[in-house]
Motif scaffolding. Structure first.
Motif, PDB file in Angstrom:
ATOM      1  N   UNK A  84       0.842  -1.201   0.000  1.00  0.00           N
ATOM      2  CA  UNK A  84       0.000   0.000   0.000  1.00  0.00           C
ATOM      3  C   UNK A  84       0.879   1.254   0.000  1.00  0.00           C
ATOM      4  N   UNK A  85       0.475   2.237  -0.819  1.00  0.00           N
ATOM      5  CA  UNK A  85       1.197   3.512  -0.881  1.00  0.00           C
ATOM      6  C   UNK A  85       0.211   4.630  -0.567  1.00  0.00           C
ATOM      7  N   UNK A  86       0.535   5.386   0.483  1.00  0.00           N
ATOM      8  CA  UNK A  86      -0.308   6.488   0.925  1.00  0.00           C
ATOM      9  C   UNK A  86       0.155   7.781   0.254  1.00  0.00           C
ATOM     10  N   UNK A  87      -0.799   8.632  -0.095  1.00  0.00           N
ATOM     11  CA  UNK A  87      -0.502   9.860  -0.837  1.00  0.00           C
ATOM     12  C   UNK A  87      -0.939  11.059  -0.015  1.00  0.00           C
ATOM     13  N   UNK A  88       0.001  11.970   0.198  1.00  0.00           N
ATOM     14  CA  UNK A  88      -0.297  13.272   0.798  1.00  0.00           C
ATOM     15  C   UNK A  88       0.002  14.343  -0.244  1.00  0.00           C
ATOM     16  N   UNK A  89      -0.872  15.339  -0.324  1.00  0.00           N
ATOM     17  CA  UNK A  89      -0.712  16.346  -1.372  1.00  0.00           C
ATOM     18  C   UNK A  89      -0.984  17.736  -0.823  1.00  0.00           C
ATOM     19  N   UNK A  90      -0.534  18.711  -1.566  1.00  0.00           N
ATOM     20  CA  UNK A  90      -0.770  20.125  -1.253  1.00  0.00           C
ATOM     21  C   UNK A  90      -0.747  20.903  -2.556  1.00  0.00           C
ATOM     22  N   UNK A  91      -1.410  22.045  -2.543  1.00  0.00           N
ATOM     23  CA  UNK A  91      -1.424  22.918  -3.709  1.00  0.00           C
ATOM     24  C   UNK A  91      -0.919  24.295  -3.300  1.00  0.00           C
ATOM     25  N   UNK A  92       0.038  24.801  -4.049  1.00  0.00           N
ATOM     26  CA  UNK A  92       0.661  26.086  -3.724  1.00  0.00           C
ATOM     27  C   UNK A  92       0.740  26.933  -4.988  1.00  0.00           C
ATOM     28  N   UNK A  93       1.046  28.192  -4.793  1.00  0.00           N
ATOM     29  CA  UNK A  93       1.248  29.113  -5.905  1.00  0.00           C
ATOM     30  C   UNK A  93       2.217  30.190  -5.454  1.00  0.00           C
ATOM     31  N   UNK A  94       3.028  30.662  -6.378  1.00  0.00           N
ATOM     32  CA  UNK A  94       3.955  31.755  -6.092  1.00  0.00           C
ATOM     33  C   UNK A  94       3.276  33.050  -6.499  1.00  0.00           C
ATOM     34  N   UNK A 151       0.152  28.813   0.263  1.00  0.00           N
ATOM     35  CA  UNK A 151      -0.380  27.451   0.343  1.00  0.00           C
ATOM     36  C   UNK A 151      -1.894  27.512   0.232  1.00  0.00           C
ATOM     37  N   UNK A 152      -2.424  27.056  -0.878  1.00  0.00           N
ATOM     38  CA  UNK A 152      -3.868  27.080  -1.105  1.00  0.00           C
ATOM     39  C   UNK A 152      -4.526  25.870  -0.447  1.00  0.00           C
ATOM     40  N   UNK A 153      -3.927  24.703  -0.615  1.00  0.00           N
ATOM     41  CA  UNK A 153      -4.420  23.465   0.022  1.00  0.00           C
ATOM     42  C   UNK A 153      -3.290  22.912   0.866  1.00  0.00           C
ATOM     43  N   UNK A 154      -3.501  22.803   2.158  1.00  0.00           N
ATOM     44  CA  UNK A 154      -2.456  22.348   3.077  1.00  0.00           C
ATOM     45  C   UNK A 154      -2.254  20.838   2.968  1.00  0.00           C
ATOM     46  N   UNK A 155      -1.081  20.357   3.386  1.00  0.00           N
ATOM     47  CA  UNK A 155      -0.833  18.905   3.355  1.00  0.00           C
ATOM     48  C   UNK A 155      -1.817  18.153   4.246  1.00  0.00           C
ATOM     49  N   UNK A 156      -2.231  17.000   3.788  1.00  0.00           N
ATOM     50  CA  UNK A 156      -3.204  16.191   4.524  1.00  0.00           C
ATOM     51  C   UNK A 156      -2.560  14.913   5.035  1.00  0.00           C
ATOM     52  N   UNK A 157      -3.167  14.345   6.051  1.00  0.00           N
ATOM     53  CA  UNK A 157      -2.742  13.046   6.563  1.00  0.00           C
ATOM     54  C   UNK A 157      -3.631  11.969   5.938  1.00  0.00           C
ATOM     55  N   UNK A 158      -3.128  11.188   4.993  1.00  0.00           N
ATOM     56  CA  UNK A 158      -3.988  10.196   4.319  1.00  0.00           C
ATOM     57  C   UNK A 158      -4.431   9.107   5.291  1.00  0.00           C
ATOM     58  N   UNK A 159      -5.671   8.670   5.105  1.00  0.00           N
ATOM     59  CA  UNK A 159      -6.215   7.605   5.958  1.00  0.00           C
ATOM     60  C   UNK A 159      -6.358   6.285   5.212  1.00  0.00           C
ATOM     61  N   UNK A 160      -6.445   6.373   3.892  1.00  0.00           N
ATOM     62  CA  UNK A 160      -6.504   5.147   3.102  1.00  0.00           C
ATOM     63  C   UNK A 160      -5.420   5.219   2.033  1.00  0.00           C
ATOM     64  N   UNK A 161      -5.002   4.057   1.587  1.00  0.00           N
ATOM     65  CA  UNK A 161      -3.965   3.990   0.560  1.00  0.00           C
ATOM     66  C   UNK A 161      -4.615   4.136  -0.818  1.00  0.00           C
ATOM     67  N   UNK A 162      -4.157   5.147  -1.560  1.00  0.00           N
ATOM     68  CA  UNK A 162      -4.691   5.361  -2.907  1.00  0.00           C
ATOM     69  C   UNK A 162      -4.079   4.402  -3.918  1.00  0.00           C
ATOM     70  N   UNK A 163      -2.870   3.945  -3.643  1.00  0.00           N
ATOM     71  CA  UNK A 163      -2.165   3.042  -4.552  1.00  0.00           C
ATOM     72  C   UNK A 163      -1.740   1.795  -3.780  1.00  0.00           C
ATOM     73  N   UNK A 164      -1.688   0.672  -4.470  1.00  0.00           N
ATOM     74  CA  UNK A 164      -2.083   0.471  -5.876  1.00  0.00           C
ATOM     75  C   UNK A 164      -3.596   0.321  -6.002  1.00  0.00           C
TER      76      UNK A 164
END
Length: 368
Positions: A34-44, A323-336
């Protein structure tokens, strides 16, 4: 269809569909980790407007007070995917050691002694940065084998990215300010030097304004010349009436001589050779010093204005990472995505099987 043809058909089905699907099912059932994904969205964003700089990130995007900086955002994307960021994450989080603990999935094995070039390729598989041309947002995603590590890596990437954006924009601003301040210091020193030379010249020659002193001396000479002409006319008239040795003529002659001597003395003070210290030379030198001091003063004023303009221009070049969307703590594995991948593999195998059967049928028809 003959038994031989049926056997070949089953063998082809077994080799192109059954065996690959069994291997895929075994892999996704027992080996795929299982691979967990954390993401964020930013802009300069560009901090050219001080009033907009105090708005929070999302409000600043919605109001449009500060325009997005596309080039700097793309530079940031390259930095995130670079070996520098990979090494920074290793120094702070020791991510190689944590990824190395995973030994179940052979497609994601990572050895501790992996060369840096191969390590960068692995890093770029697990970390991605996608730029959206429409919104100008940069989406940063990290895949990890634990939710905590994924979130930590994204937060570390954002911290390092903020430092990178600030350092790049501030270094440009500092360079402009340093140049303008250097020009100002040089102009100030030159202006101070010219003023000191002027004051020293005034003290040495005991004059406040050389030009005014020369003009005053010329006015005195004009007055003496007028008096000298007037007294000579009186003397001429007296010579018509009196004897040259008469007391009145001698007295008038003495008056004329006295005025002439005074006039000659004043002229000697006013006019001299180029290297003398008479008033014409003093006035010329004084005027040159005044001109030099004036030029130095104008240069100094221009340098002050240039520094103010440089400060304004530098403030326009300041960039901020929002930082428009802050980093999240994933609860489920998106991959595979097991079911999706198995269905995709099954469809691909069916397509390959169909193409293969068609080719075989075509070849057999040509043989007949």
């Amino acid at each position: 269809m003959s038994s031989t043809g049926k056997f070949k058909g089953w063998r082809l089905t077994l080799g192109l569909i059954v065996v690959p699907m069994v291997l895929a099912i075994v892999y996704y059932s027992f080996f795929a980790v299982d691979r967990f994904v954390s993401s964020a969205q930013v802009v300069v964003r560009q901090d050219g407007n001080n009033s907009g700089a105090q708005l929070p990130g999302l409000s600043m995007l919605l109001t449009g007070t500060n325009p997005a900086s596309r080039e700097e955002t793309l530079y940031l994307r390259e930095y995130i995917m670079s070996m520098d960021m990979m090494q920074l994450l290793e120094d702070r989080l020791h991510w190689v050691e944590q990824y190395n603990k995973q030994r179940n999935d052979p497609f994601f094995w990572l050895d501790a002694d992996t060369p840096r070039e191969d390590l960068l390729k692995y890093y770029q598989r697990m970390v991605s940065a996608h730029y959206d041309e429409t919104t100008g947002l940069l989406r940063v995603e990290v895949q990890a084998f634990s939710p905590e590590l994924a979130e930590q890596m994204v937060k570390t990437i954002l911290d390092a990215s903020e430092h990178f954006v600030n350092e790049v924009s501030h270094s440009i601003a500092r360079e402009q300010m340093r140049f303008a301040q250097g020009e100002l210091e040089g102009a100030k020193k030159n202006y101070t030097k010219r003023k000191e030379e002027l004051l020293r010249f005034q003290n040495v020659n005991k004059v406040l304004d050389g030009k005014s002193s020369a003009q005053g001396r010329a006015s005195i000479i004009d007055t003496l010349e007028g008096e000298h002409s007037k007294e000579r006319a009186v003397l001429t008239q007296m010579l018509y009436k009196l004897r040259p040795d008469s007391p009145q003529v001698k007295q008038q002659q003495q008056r004329v001589n006295a005025i002439r001597e005074q006039l000659n003395a004043e002229k000697r003070l006013l006019v001299s050779a180029p290297d003398g210290d008479q008033l014409n030379v003093v006035a010329s030198r004084f005027q040159q010093l005044i001109l030099d001091a004036g030029i130095a003063e104008e240069t100094y004023k221009t340098a002050v204005a240039a520094l103010d303009n440089a400060r304004i221009e530098a403030s326009k070049k300041i960039r901020t990472l929002v930082t428009v969307v802050s980093p999240n703590t994933p609860q489920i594995a998106l991959y595979p995505e097991r079911l999706y991948n198995l269905a995709t593999i099954f469809l691909a195998l069916l397509l390959l099987y169909g193409i293969t059967r068609f080719l075989i049928a075509s070849i057999e028809d040509h043989r007949d």
